[in-house]
Scaffold this motif. Structure first.
Motif, PDB file in Angstrom:
ATOM      1  N   THR A  76      -6.647  10.645 -16.441  1.00 45.64           N
ATOM      2  CA  THR A  76      -6.402   9.203 -16.503  1.00 45.64           C
ATOM      3  C   THR A  76      -7.494   8.483 -15.721  1.00 45.64           C
ATOM      4  OG1 THR A  76      -5.159   8.896 -14.463  1.00 45.64           O
ATOM      5  CG2 THR A  76      -3.947   9.845 -16.335  1.00 45.64           C
ATOM      6  N   PRO A  77      -7.611   7.165 -15.867  1.00 45.21           N
ATOM      7  CA  PRO A  77      -8.586   6.438 -15.042  1.00 45.21           C
ATOM      8  C   PRO A  77      -8.368   6.647 -13.540  1.00 45.21           C
ATOM      9  CG  PRO A  77      -7.887   5.057 -16.865  1.00 45.21           C
ATOM     10  CD  PRO A  77      -7.023   6.304 -16.907  1.00 45.21           C
ATOM     11  N   ALA A  78      -7.099   6.811 -13.115  1.00 43.23           N
ATOM     12  CA  ALA A  78      -6.825   6.983 -11.689  1.00 43.23           C
ATOM     13  C   ALA A  78      -7.413   8.280 -11.150  1.00 43.23           C
ATOM     14  CB  ALA A  78      -5.315   6.950 -11.447  1.00 43.23           C
ATOM     15  N   LEU A  79      -7.527   9.307 -11.985  1.00 49.90           N
ATOM     16  CA  LEU A  79      -8.118  10.560 -11.541  1.00 49.90           C
ATOM     17  C   LEU A  79      -9.542  10.353 -11.057  1.00 49.90           C
ATOM     18  CD1 LEU A  79      -7.806  13.677 -11.291  1.00 49.90           C
ATOM     19  CD2 LEU A  79      -8.750  13.829 -13.612  1.00 49.90           C
ATOM     20  N   ASP A  80     -10.226   9.394 -11.653  1.00 50.74           N
ATOM     21  CA  ASP A  80     -11.608   9.089 -11.267  1.00 50.74           C
ATOM     22  C   ASP A  80     -11.699   7.889 -10.332  1.00 50.74           C
ATOM     23  OD1 ASP A  80     -12.711  11.179 -12.830  1.00 50.74           O
ATOM     24  OD2 ASP A  80     -12.454   9.957 -14.622  1.00 50.74           O
ATOM     25  N   GLY A  81     -10.543   7.510  -9.750  1.00 45.86           N
ATOM     26  CA  GLY A  81     -10.567   6.489  -8.704  1.00 45.86           C
ATOM     27  C   GLY A  81     -10.244   5.082  -9.132  1.00 45.86           C
ATOM     28  N   ALA A  82      -9.908   4.852 -10.395  1.00 45.87           N
ATOM     29  CA  ALA A  82      -9.591   3.490 -10.829  1.00 45.87           C
ATOM     30  C   ALA A  82      -8.324   3.009 -10.130  1.00 45.87           C
ATOM     31  CB  ALA A  82      -9.403   3.443 -12.340  1.00 45.87           C
ATOM     32  N   PRO A  83      -8.300   1.774  -9.615  1.00 42.78           N
ATOM     33  CA  PRO A  83      -7.117   1.273  -8.910  1.00 42.78           C
ATOM     34  C   PRO A  83      -6.013   0.857  -9.872  1.00 42.78           C
ATOM     35  CG  PRO A  83      -8.780  -0.436  -9.006  1.00 42.78           C
ATOM     36  CD  PRO A  83      -9.411   0.793  -9.609  1.00 42.78           C
ATOM     37  N   TYR A  84      -4.784   0.965  -9.383  1.00 40.87           N
ATOM     38  CA  TYR A  84      -3.644   0.509 -10.171  1.00 40.87           C
ATOM     39  C   TYR A  84      -3.617  -1.022 -10.254  1.00 40.87           C
ATOM     40  CZ  TYR A  84       1.251  -0.613 -11.211  1.00 40.87           C
ATOM     41  OH  TYR A  84       2.402  -1.140 -11.744  1.00 40.87           O
ATOM     42  N   MET A  85      -3.866  -1.681  -9.127  1.00 38.67           N
ATOM     43  CA  MET A  85      -3.823  -3.137  -9.101  1.00 38.67           C
ATOM     44  C   MET A  85      -5.235  -3.695  -9.229  1.00 38.67           C
ATOM     45  SD  MET A  85      -1.774  -5.671  -9.152  1.00 38.67           S
ATOM     46  CE  MET A  85      -0.262  -4.843  -8.669  1.00 38.67           C
ATOM     47  N   THR A  86      -5.427  -4.585 -10.205  1.00 39.77           N
ATOM     48  CA  THR A  86      -6.720  -5.222 -10.448  1.00 39.77           C
ATOM     49  C   THR A  86      -6.565  -6.725 -10.318  1.00 39.77           C
ATOM     50  OG1 THR A  86      -6.462  -5.619 -12.827  1.00 39.77           O
ATOM     51  CG2 THR A  86      -7.105  -3.384 -12.141  1.00 39.77           C
ATOM     52  N   GLU A  87      -7.661  -7.433 -10.458  1.00 37.18           N
ATOM     53  CA  GLU A  87      -7.602  -8.896 -10.367  1.00 37.18           C
ATOM     54  C   GLU A  87      -6.840  -9.504 -11.532  1.00 37.18           C
ATOM     55  OE1 GLU A  87     -12.007  -9.590 -12.439  1.00 37.18           O
ATOM     56  OE2 GLU A  87     -11.644 -10.198 -10.358  1.00 37.18           O
ATOM     57  N   HIS A  88      -6.609  -8.704 -12.573  1.00 35.90           N
ATOM     58  CA  HIS A  88      -5.853  -9.177 -13.731  1.00 35.90           C
ATOM     59  C   HIS A  88      -4.412  -8.667 -13.733  1.00 35.90           C
ATOM     60  CE1 HIS A  88      -9.662 -10.593 -15.294  1.00 35.90           C
ATOM     61  NE2 HIS A  88     -10.160  -9.370 -15.219  1.00 35.90           N
ATOM     62  N   GLY A  89      -4.010  -8.008 -12.624  1.00 35.32           N
ATOM     63  CA  GLY A  89      -2.676  -7.443 -12.558  1.00 35.32           C
ATOM     64  C   GLY A  89      -2.712  -5.931 -12.658  1.00 35.32           C
ATOM     65  N   PRO A  90      -1.556  -5.278 -12.801  1.00 32.72           N
ATOM     66  CA  PRO A  90      -1.514  -3.814 -12.842  1.00 32.72           C
ATOM     67  C   PRO A  90      -2.243  -3.253 -14.062  1.00 32.72           C
ATOM     68  CG  PRO A  90       0.677  -4.740 -12.481  1.00 32.72           C
ATOM     69  CD  PRO A  90      -0.203  -5.872 -12.858  1.00 32.72           C
ATOM     70  N   ASP A  91      -2.951  -2.148 -13.841  1.00 32.80           N
ATOM     71  CA  ASP A  91      -3.551  -1.394 -14.938  1.00 32.80           C
ATOM     72  C   ASP A  91      -2.591  -0.250 -15.263  1.00 32.80           C
ATOM     73  OD1 ASP A  91      -4.964   0.168 -16.697  1.00 32.80           O
ATOM     74  OD2 ASP A  91      -6.728   0.422 -15.418  1.00 32.80           O
ATOM     75  N   LEU A  92      -1.843  -0.395 -16.335  1.00 33.58           N
ATOM     76  CA  LEU A  92      -0.818   0.589 -16.667  1.00 33.58           C
ATOM     77  C   LEU A  92      -1.397   1.927 -17.104  1.00 33.58           C
ATOM     78  CD1 LEU A  92       1.802  -1.627 -18.536  1.00 33.58           C
ATOM     79  CD2 LEU A  92       1.855  -0.831 -16.164  1.00 33.58           C
ATOM     80  N   THR A  93      -2.710   1.989 -17.329  1.00 32.14           N
ATOM     81  CA  THR A  93      -3.340   3.268 -17.658  1.00 32.14           C
ATOM     82  C   THR A  93      -3.828   4.004 -16.412  1.00 32.14           C
ATOM     83  OG1 THR A  93      -5.616   2.464 -17.947  1.00 32.14           O
ATOM     84  CG2 THR A  93      -4.119   2.246 -19.827  1.00 32.14           C
ATOM     85  N   ALA A  94      -3.877   3.322 -15.268  1.00 31.46           N
ATOM     86  CA  ALA A  94      -4.353   3.947 -14.024  1.00 31.46           C
ATOM     87  C   ALA A  94      -3.203   4.705 -13.385  1.00 31.46           C
ATOM     88  CB  ALA A  94      -4.918   2.895 -13.079  1.00 31.46           C
ATOM     89  N   SER A  95      -2.844   5.817 -14.009  1.00 32.58           N
ATOM     90  CA  SER A  95      -1.628   6.553 -13.672  1.00 32.58           C
ATOM     91  C   SER A  95      -1.942   7.861 -12.959  1.00 32.58           C
ATOM     92  CB  SER A  95      -0.855   6.854 -14.966  1.00 32.58           C
ATOM     93  OG  SER A  95       0.260   7.681 -14.725  1.00 32.58           O
TER      94      SER A  95
END
Length: 451
Positions: A80-99
């Protein structure tokens, strides 16, 4: 490696992905065990120290059985994007793929889905490679629980989205072939933590315990125990418009992380069973999850079996503790999900003083007895999954599959037990090529379900 308990001992992450074939088998694997046992667990990359056990990236471990052979073992991070460090919370709200995608793995409608309750599911191939996020063909625009329930009669999958902000709770139903049929907001729900739920033949059941959203909690999981949080059970009829008929029943303080099952008895009452903790047990478990010093704490401290009996006609709930063992990860024969079951299985932990070994437990609800299968020092079995035997007719006529972490040998094995009698020697043991980090959830997935 840090001293965090969820990064040491049985829970020490593995550092790479491997594939091994032709696994060694002791005993004889029943030929009906043709499919995949897939387990999920939190396994951060080397050098990453999450602030909470639940924040570790998900890794699935699969064991492929076919007609008496153990063909392969493989483990894969859920990419997932979170495996590579992507944050869950972004300036546009939660990234539901950053799991983390590290809580559970299920099959429904021919799809393998790795789950984490704060995000969208992630689809996997039969060989455990990551396909990508799955939003139920655009029907799901919020998170999905890690504990969906598949009705064994209709094949429908019930699941929910829970949020610390309105709408606090949405109930979804998908058809047996994976189409979302209905989505309903549940009135009256709160920001209380809802990790699991239950279904019966005619109802959906939610528990709101004494743990609720608290932005002051900075471990990365913003929930805390609150004496002010009302504890209650929500019961709504299954079917279109059922959420609007929800009834909430007050119960005593506590928190149930996982539910074993629920059913309607002959008097029309709704019976719910599962382990529950009080305030002290929750705090000690939380201390383990975040790595706070607490000698003797376990990941499920003080969690004891409980039963709630809701009488809709009288508007009352009867609560009772049904056993004094510290247990978690309850399971039943899934053919009885939502219907009255006789047998229940669980994993027993050392008591609150750290006394005792990890033990598998079988409860017989018809006579109130339990059967124990203790494991030796340094050995930790995982969640026990029931698989029916070919031609079996009884509720416990089948096998329990569990993966055992063995610190003495720095290894793991999959054990096949006769579910009808835990005192019998293992039916078969599959030796795995590496130690598999302990616990969290998984599924047995027959080949027929992936074709």
């Amino acid at each position: 490696m840090t001293g965090k308990p969820y990064l040491t001992g049985h829970y020490t992450p593995v550092a790479d992905e491997i594939t091994a074939t032709g696994l060694t088998v002791e005993g004889a694997l029943p030929p009906e065990l043709t499919g995949r046992l897939i387990r999920n667990s939190h396994n951060p990359k080397p050098g990453v120290t999450p602030t909470h056990w639940f924040k570790g990236s998900g890794m699935v471990h699969g064991i492929r059985l076919r007609e008496g052979r153990a063909e392969w073992y493989r483990n894969r991070w859920v990419h997932t994007p979170a495996l590579d460090g992507a944050p869950y919370m972004t300036e546009h709200g939660p990234d539901l793929t950053a799991s983390t995608a590290g809580t559970h793995v299920i099959e429904h409608g021919g799809r393998l889905l790795a789950l984490c309750e704060a995000n969208l599911p992630f689809e996997l191939t039969a060989d455990l490679e990551t396909v990508g996020p799955f939003d139920w063909n655009g029907k799901l625009t919020s998170a999905m629980t890690a504990h969906p329930k598949e009705d064994p009669v209709t094949g429908e999958l019930h699941f929910f989205a829970s949020s610390p902000f309105p709408p606090y709770l949405i109930h979804h139903v998908a058809s047996a072939d994976g189409r979302v049929l209905d989505s309903q907001e549940v009135p009256g729900a709160s920001a209380a933590l809802k990790h699991d739920f239950a279904i019966t033949e005619h109802h959906v059941v939610f528990l709101e315990g004494s743990v609720t959203f608290d932005p002051a909690e900075h471990s990365g999981i913003p929930y805390r125990w609150s004496d002010a949080q009302s504890s209650r059970i929500g019961v709504l009829p299954r079917g279109a418009g059922g959420a609007q008929q929800v009834r909430w029943f007050e119960i005593g303080q506590g928190y149930a992380m996982h539910l074993a099952n629920a059913y309607e008895d002959t008097r029309g009452r709704i019976v719910i069973e599962g382990p529950s903790v009080g305030r002290a047990g929750w705090q000690r478990s939380w201390n383990w999850w975040v790595g706070a010093p607490d000698r003797g704490a376990e990941p499920n401290s003080g969690s004891r079996s409980r039963r709630w009996t809701v009488d809709p006609a009288a508007g009352t709930v009867r609560e009772e503790e049904t056993d004094d063992l510290v247990v978690e990860f309850p399971t039943v024969n899934d053919a009885y999900l939502g219907r009255e079951h006789r047998f229940q299985y669980a994993l027993s932990f050392p008591d609150d003083r750290g006394v005792g070994n990890h033990t598998l437990v079988k409860y017989d609800r018809s006579n109130g007895t339990r059967q124990l299968l203790p494991f030796g020092t340094g050995q930790l079995p995982g969640e026990a999954l029931f698989v029916p035997a070919a031609g079996g007719t009884g509720e416990d006529d089948g096998y329990l599959l569990t993966v055992v972490s063995d610190l003495n040998a720095d290894a793991s094995r999959m054990v096949v037990l006769d579910a009808s009698d835990l005192s019998l020697p293992p039916v078969a043991t599959v030796h795995l090529p590496r130690r598999v980090p302990a616990m969290i959830h998984g599924s047995w997935i027959p080949d027929a379900d992936l074709t």
